[in-house]
Scaffold this active site. Structure first.
Site, PDB file in Angstrom:
ATOM      1  N   CYS A   2      25.659 -54.419  56.015  1.00 47.47           N
ATOM      2  CA  CYS A   2      26.338 -55.692  56.136  1.00 47.47           C
ATOM      3  C   CYS A   2      25.430 -56.740  56.786  1.00 47.47           C
ATOM      4  O   CYS A   2      24.729 -56.457  57.751  1.00 47.47           O
ATOM      5  CB  CYS A   2      27.625 -55.631  56.954  1.00 47.47           C
ATOM      6  SG  CYS A   2      28.795 -54.442  56.304  1.00 47.47           S
ATOM      7  N   ARG A  27      20.981 -56.310  53.011  1.00 47.64           N
ATOM      8  CA  ARG A  27      21.686 -55.477  53.994  1.00 47.64           C
ATOM      9  C   ARG A  27      22.959 -54.846  53.432  1.00 47.64           C
ATOM     10  O   ARG A  27      23.599 -54.028  54.080  1.00 47.64           O
ATOM     11  CB  ARG A  27      22.044 -56.322  55.223  1.00 47.64           C
ATOM     12  CG  ARG A  27      20.853 -56.945  55.895  1.00 47.64           C
ATOM     13  CD  ARG A  27      21.286 -57.783  57.071  1.00 47.64           C
ATOM     14  NE  ARG A  27      21.900 -56.963  58.096  1.00 47.64           N
ATOM     15  CZ  ARG A  27      21.222 -56.336  59.049  1.00 47.64           C
ATOM     16  NH1 ARG A  27      19.929 -56.459  59.119  1.00 47.64           N
ATOM     17  NH2 ARG A  27      21.854 -55.604  59.951  1.00 47.64           N
ATOM     18  N   TRP A  75      28.226 -53.787  52.979  1.00 42.95           N
ATOM     19  CA  TRP A  75      27.879 -52.428  52.569  1.00 42.95           C
ATOM     20  C   TRP A  75      29.060 -51.585  53.014  1.00 42.95           C
ATOM     21  O   TRP A  75      29.289 -51.407  54.208  1.00 42.95           O
ATOM     22  CB  TRP A  75      26.596 -51.968  53.252  1.00 42.95           C
ATOM     23  CG  TRP A  75      26.116 -50.629  52.814  1.00 42.95           C
ATOM     24  CD1 TRP A  75      25.446 -50.337  51.672  1.00 42.95           C
ATOM     25  CD2 TRP A  75      26.254 -49.385  53.522  1.00 42.95           C
ATOM     26  NE1 TRP A  75      25.156 -48.990  51.613  1.00 42.95           N
ATOM     27  CE2 TRP A  75      25.630 -48.385  52.733  1.00 42.95           C
ATOM     28  CE3 TRP A  75      26.828 -49.010  54.733  1.00 42.95           C
ATOM     29  CZ2 TRP A  75      25.583 -47.047  53.116  1.00 42.95           C
ATOM     30  CZ3 TRP A  75      26.774 -47.687  55.117  1.00 42.95           C
ATOM     31  CH2 TRP A  75      26.155 -46.720  54.307  1.00 42.95           C
ATOM     32  N   ASN A  99      29.812 -56.393  61.325  1.00 41.92           N
ATOM     33  CA  ASN A  99      28.781 -55.452  60.878  1.00 41.92           C
ATOM     34  C   ASN A  99      28.804 -54.296  61.862  1.00 41.92           C
ATOM     35  O   ASN A  99      28.580 -54.489  63.050  1.00 41.92           O
ATOM     36  CB  ASN A  99      27.408 -56.139  60.885  1.00 41.92           C
ATOM     37  CG  ASN A  99      26.273 -55.144  60.687  1.00 41.92           C
ATOM     38  OD1 ASN A  99      26.448 -54.125  60.026  1.00 41.92           O
ATOM     39  ND2 ASN A  99      25.120 -55.436  61.243  1.00 41.92           N
ATOM     40  N   GLY A 100      29.094 -53.096  61.356  1.00 44.39           N
ATOM     41  CA  GLY A 100      29.150 -51.927  62.238  1.00 44.39           C
ATOM     42  C   GLY A 100      30.304 -51.028  61.858  1.00 44.39           C
ATOM     43  O   GLY A 100      30.854 -51.142  60.753  1.00 44.39           O
ATOM     44  N   GLU A 479       7.277 -38.632  51.301  1.00 39.14           N
ATOM     45  CA  GLU A 479       7.436 -40.074  51.145  1.00 39.14           C
ATOM     46  C   GLU A 479       7.517 -40.456  49.656  1.00 39.14           C
ATOM     47  O   GLU A 479       8.353 -41.260  49.251  1.00 39.14           O
ATOM     48  CB  GLU A 479       6.286 -40.806  51.858  1.00 39.14           C
ATOM     49  CG  GLU A 479       6.274 -42.309  51.734  1.00 39.14           C
ATOM     50  CD  GLU A 479       7.581 -42.979  52.118  1.00 39.14           C
ATOM     51  OE1 GLU A 479       8.433 -42.362  52.760  1.00 39.14           O
ATOM     52  OE2 GLU A 479       7.748 -44.147  51.731  1.00 39.14           O
ATOM     53  N   LYS A 483      10.845 -42.245  47.860  1.00 37.75           N
ATOM     54  CA  LYS A 483      10.661 -43.536  47.196  1.00 37.75           C
ATOM     55  C   LYS A 483      11.172 -43.459  45.764  1.00 37.75           C
ATOM     56  O   LYS A 483      11.895 -44.318  45.291  1.00 37.75           O
ATOM     57  CB  LYS A 483       9.171 -43.891  47.217  1.00 37.75           C
ATOM     58  CG  LYS A 483       8.860 -45.332  47.243  1.00 37.75           C
ATOM     59  CD  LYS A 483       8.701 -45.876  48.645  1.00 37.75           C
ATOM     60  CE  LYS A 483       9.854 -45.519  49.556  1.00 37.75           C
ATOM     61  NZ  LYS A 483       9.650 -45.863  50.912  1.00 37.75           N
ATOM     62  N   GLU A 486      15.166 -42.893  45.580  1.00 40.91           N
ATOM     63  CA  GLU A 486      16.063 -43.967  46.004  1.00 40.91           C
ATOM     64  C   GLU A 486      16.131 -45.125  45.007  1.00 40.91           C
ATOM     65  O   GLU A 486      17.164 -45.753  44.885  1.00 40.91           O
ATOM     66  CB  GLU A 486      15.749 -44.460  47.416  1.00 40.91           C
ATOM     67  CG  GLU A 486      14.535 -45.347  47.587  1.00 40.91           C
ATOM     68  CD  GLU A 486      14.379 -45.857  49.027  1.00 40.91           C
ATOM     69  OE1 GLU A 486      13.241 -45.971  49.476  1.00 40.91           O
ATOM     70  OE2 GLU A 486      15.394 -46.156  49.689  1.00 40.91           O
ATOM     71  N   HIS A 502       7.926 -19.260  46.601  1.00 37.64           N
ATOM     72  CA  HIS A 502       8.917 -18.534  47.383  1.00 37.64           C
ATOM     73  C   HIS A 502      10.335 -18.931  46.987  1.00 37.64           C
ATOM     74  O   HIS A 502      11.266 -18.772  47.782  1.00 37.64           O
ATOM     75  CB  HIS A 502       8.663 -18.750  48.874  1.00 37.64           C
ATOM     76  CG  HIS A 502       7.319 -18.235  49.298  1.00 37.64           C
ATOM     77  ND1 HIS A 502       7.035 -16.893  49.384  1.00 37.64           N
ATOM     78  CD2 HIS A 502       6.166 -18.889  49.579  1.00 37.64           C
ATOM     79  CE1 HIS A 502       5.760 -16.738  49.735  1.00 37.64           C
ATOM     80  NE2 HIS A 502       5.208 -17.943  49.854  1.00 37.64           N
ATOM     81  N   LYS A 601      19.373 -51.882  53.472  1.00 38.29           N
ATOM     82  CA  LYS A 601      18.063 -51.887  54.127  1.00 38.29           C
ATOM     83  C   LYS A 601      18.114 -51.363  55.555  1.00 38.29           C
ATOM     84  O   LYS A 601      17.298 -50.550  55.959  1.00 38.29           O
ATOM     85  CB  LYS A 601      17.519 -53.321  54.121  1.00 38.29           C
ATOM     86  CG  LYS A 601      16.152 -53.480  54.742  1.00 38.29           C
ATOM     87  CD  LYS A 601      15.089 -52.878  53.868  1.00 38.29           C
ATOM     88  CE  LYS A 601      13.709 -52.980  54.469  1.00 38.29           C
ATOM     89  NZ  LYS A 601      12.786 -52.018  53.823  1.00 38.29           N
TER      90      LYS A 601
HETATM   91  O1  M6R Z   1      14.360 -49.591  59.697  1.00 39.08           O
HETATM   92  P1  M6R Z   1      13.949 -48.158  59.749  1.00 39.08           P
HETATM   93  O2  M6R Z   1      12.482 -47.972  59.528  1.00 39.08           O
HETATM   94  O3  M6R Z   1      14.406 -47.467  60.993  1.00 39.08           O
HETATM   95  O4  M6R Z   1      14.674 -47.473  58.523  1.00 39.08           O
HETATM   96  C1  M6R Z   1      14.608 -46.097  58.335  1.00 39.08           C
HETATM   97  C2  M6R Z   1      15.083 -45.709  56.962  1.00 39.08           C
HETATM   98  O5  M6R Z   1      16.403 -46.113  56.754  1.00 39.08           O
HETATM   99  C3  M6R Z   1      14.207 -46.300  55.859  1.00 39.08           C
HETATM  100  O6  M6R Z   1      12.863 -45.977  56.040  1.00 39.08           O
HETATM  101  C4  M6R Z   1      14.662 -45.781  54.474  1.00 39.08           C
HETATM  102  O7  M6R Z   1      14.437 -44.411  54.384  1.00 39.08           O
HETATM  103  C5  M6R Z   1      13.940 -46.533  53.359  1.00 39.08           C
HETATM  104  N1  M6R Z   1      14.912 -47.126  52.499  1.00 39.08           N
HETATM  105  C6  M6R Z   1      13.081 -45.678  52.501  1.00 39.08           C
HETATM  106  O8  M6R Z   1      12.381 -46.426  51.566  1.00 39.08           O
END
Ligand code: M6R
Length: 606
Positions: A2, A27, A75, A99-100, A479, A483, A486, A502, A601
């Protein structure tokens, strides 16, 4: 999680709010809404879907002149995506955005039900509106203050009281709020990106303080009623940093910004050939007296921590564990004053990482955080902050924030290995030189764009996919995998290459592509054997090596040769390849690259 905004001033407020919501849309993008004062009433316009839907809806309404209002992009957490659940929520005198997450909303709702009062939505936020309305007897401060004693959970609220036109009240606990008094009026929002058009000077609203915005000024008051002067901050980027600047997507723009982000993070910290953290306020004795390190983060930030573990253990010979922040505090971690806890976070607001930091501080650990957003909660609450200088990262998929996190980890490892006498002068100087050269290597790798776009075509119809690697390459595989999944919605997993046999190898078929990272020479032969294992099961293999390496004709389907760096720097260039693979796969599948489904985000709720 949000995005919220409030404006009171001498501009057309609906325009300010809608512009701000467009900036904050990263957000959350399930629904959007605004509420504003007009002719002694509060008018609300809201709709499901993206901010563009709201902009269209507002455009179709004739009577929308106003100078004060609030806006929200959602969100969804409590209550599905529906018109009723859109913010702002109104109950009686009170209209608010939130927001929260209000954790005890259900208990409060049950209390209201006893007197026949029921919310119309399924949201926790409307319950907050009901509560503040119930407590309001003409004194907004009193009502908000009392509400804070009842509400449990995380919140940032902007609140309008029907009988106080032109005025916005705000308070926060856990969720972010920044504000500025500009020439055009008073403005408050979840993120600086919504404010920068009006001012580069701003402040973070301290937690449990009430802000009152009336267009002329912003008054910040403690819950005890004392006025205070918040600490002003300044941003060194401008509005163009938060725009796509000719790129098709923010993610692509941010991938391309990595050389600059790395330069800005590394170069100012090298003085007279040595790393100098004086401006960061990081003493040379940070590592004195500690006997272990715990790195905590979520998602990509946690993956940067996995690289950190390899680098710290190699250079500092201190045991390092990497913890997923959402697990950390519920696992009764062993913490003491000899532990250094490093939290990594782009936003500096991730709820789980913040909670891990607080727990570590309570346990007497030293805390150091690697954070991108100035003045964010994690930055403010850590003993030491090491800021990355990536500028605003808007795409949900983190790219430049990751590589600057890596560069920060490397700098910290190099500096303290040097201080502790673990590396000699010559090695130290060579590491610093190579770290600076990474910027150019990353730039060269970005130049592989077209080739990677082409290779990614063969992933478009995949349903499952594996990333494999050893050591630093395993950390990178994690990583690469997050990527890809998502933003492309392809199911993918990262595996330590030696672990495949395994169990997981049974999933590998000619329908399951494998992205094999083989950038580490000391385990190269082992990796080749693991790649042969998947090739023997018919898998299509995209192989990534650090410079030219011996590769038999039938070893892979595609081979990406990174510009040669010392192996320990290969994560920087390999990360770029993985980012571009994810990016183009998402583009080829026709998906929303910057705003993938169900995600947001900045994750400011548990
Ligand atoms: O703001 P932050 O770095 O704490 O966020 C952590 C994760 O939410 C963030 O890295 C998330 O995994 C990304 N969307 C990945 O691309």
């Amino acid at each position: 999680m949000c995005g919220i905004i409030g404006f009171s001033g001498n501009l057309d407020a609906t325009e300010v709010l809608l512009n701000g919501l467009s900036e904050l849309e990263y957000r959350g993008y399930d629904s959007a809404g605004i509420a504003f004062f007009q002719n002694e009433t509060i008018k609300t316009i809201k709709t499901t879907g993206k901010v563009s839907n709201l902009i269209e809806k507002v455009a179709s309404i004739a009577d929308k002149q106003t100078t004060c209002g609030i806006g929200h992009t959602r969100w969804a957490t409590h209550g599905g995506v529906s018109d009723t659940n859109c913010h702002p929520h109104t109950f009686g005198n009170v209209t608010l955005i939130h927001n929260g997450i209000i954790e005890n909303y259900h208990e409060i709702e049950k209390e209201f039900a006893k007197s026949g009062k029921h919310p119309v939505s399924q949201t926790d936020s409307e319950i907050a509106a009901m509560l503040i309305n119930d407590l309001y007897e003409g004194d907004a401060y009193e009502a908000i203050k009392k509400a804070t004693t009842i509400l449990d959970g995380a919140y940032a609220f902007c609140i309008l009281f029907k009988d106080q036109p032109g005025v916005i009240y705000a308070i926060r606990n856990g969720s972010p709020l920044v504000a500025c008094q500009a020439e055009q009026g008073s403005i408050i929002a979840s993120d600086m990106v919504a404010l920068i058009k009006y001012s580069k000077d701003y402040f973070v609203l301290p937690e449990h303080h009430i802000a009152k915005l009336d267009g002329q000024s912003i008054e910040v008051t403690t819950l005890e009623g004392n006025q205070m002067e918040p600490k002003m901050l300044h941003v060194d980027w401008d509005i163009t940093s938060a725009k796509k600047g000719g790129f098709a997507h923010f993610m692509l723009k941010e991938i391309h910004e990595q050389p600059t982000a790395l330069h800005n993070t590394i170069v100012p910290r090298i003085k007279n050939g040595k790393l100098d953290f004086k401006e960061d306020g990081i003493d040379d004795d940070v590592f004195t007296g500690i006997n272990r390190v715990i790195i905590v983060g979520c998602g990509t930030a946690m993956h940067a921590g996995l690289i950190g573990k390899v680098m710290f253990e190699k250079l500092l010979r201190i045991p390092v564990t990497v913890e997923i922040a959402s697990e950390f505090r519920y696992n009764n971690p062993i913490l003491d004053k000899n532990t250094l806890v490093i939290t990594i976070s782009q936003s500096g607001e991730t709820a789980d990482t913040l909670a891990a930091l607080r727990l570590s501080k309570e346990a007497g650990c030293k805390t150091l955080s690697i954070v991108n957003v100035k003045g964010s909660s994690i930055a403010r609450e850590s003993d030491y902050v090491f800021y990355t200088h990536a500028g605003p990262e808007i795409a949900v998929a983190s790219t430049k924030a990751y590589t600057v996190q890596l560069s920060s980890i490397y700098m910290i490892a190099f500096k303290f290995a040097h201080i502790r006498g673990m590396i000699d002068e010559e090695t130290y100087a060579s590491y610093l030189k190579q770290l600076q050269e990474v910027t150019t290597a990353v730039e060269t790798t970005i130049g592989y764009d077209k080739k990677i776009e082409e290779i990614s075509n063969c992933l478009t119809s995949a349903e499952d996919l594996f990333f494999i690697g050893r050591g630093l390459d395993y950390a990178l595989s994690c990583e690469g995998s997050i990527k890809l999944k998502e933003i492309s919605y392809i199911h993918s997993e990262a595996y330590a290459a030696g672990e495949l046999k395994h169990g997981t190898l049974s999933l590998v078929t000619d329908q399951v592509p494998v992205i094999a990272l083989a950038t580490q020479e000391h385990v190269y032969a082992k990796m080749i054997s693991n790649i042969r294992e998947v090739r023997a099961r018919g898998a299509m293999v995209i192989l990534i090596t650090n410079g030219e390496m011996p590769v038999d004709d039938d070893l892979c389907t595609h081979h990406i040769i990174l510009p040669k760096t010392d192996d320990q720097f290969a994560p920087f260039t390999a990360a770029v390849v993985l980012q571009l693979i994810a990016y183009y796969t998402s583009v080829h599948r026709g998906l929303n690259v910057d705003q993938p489904r169900n995600l947001a985000k900045s994750v400011t709720v548990e």
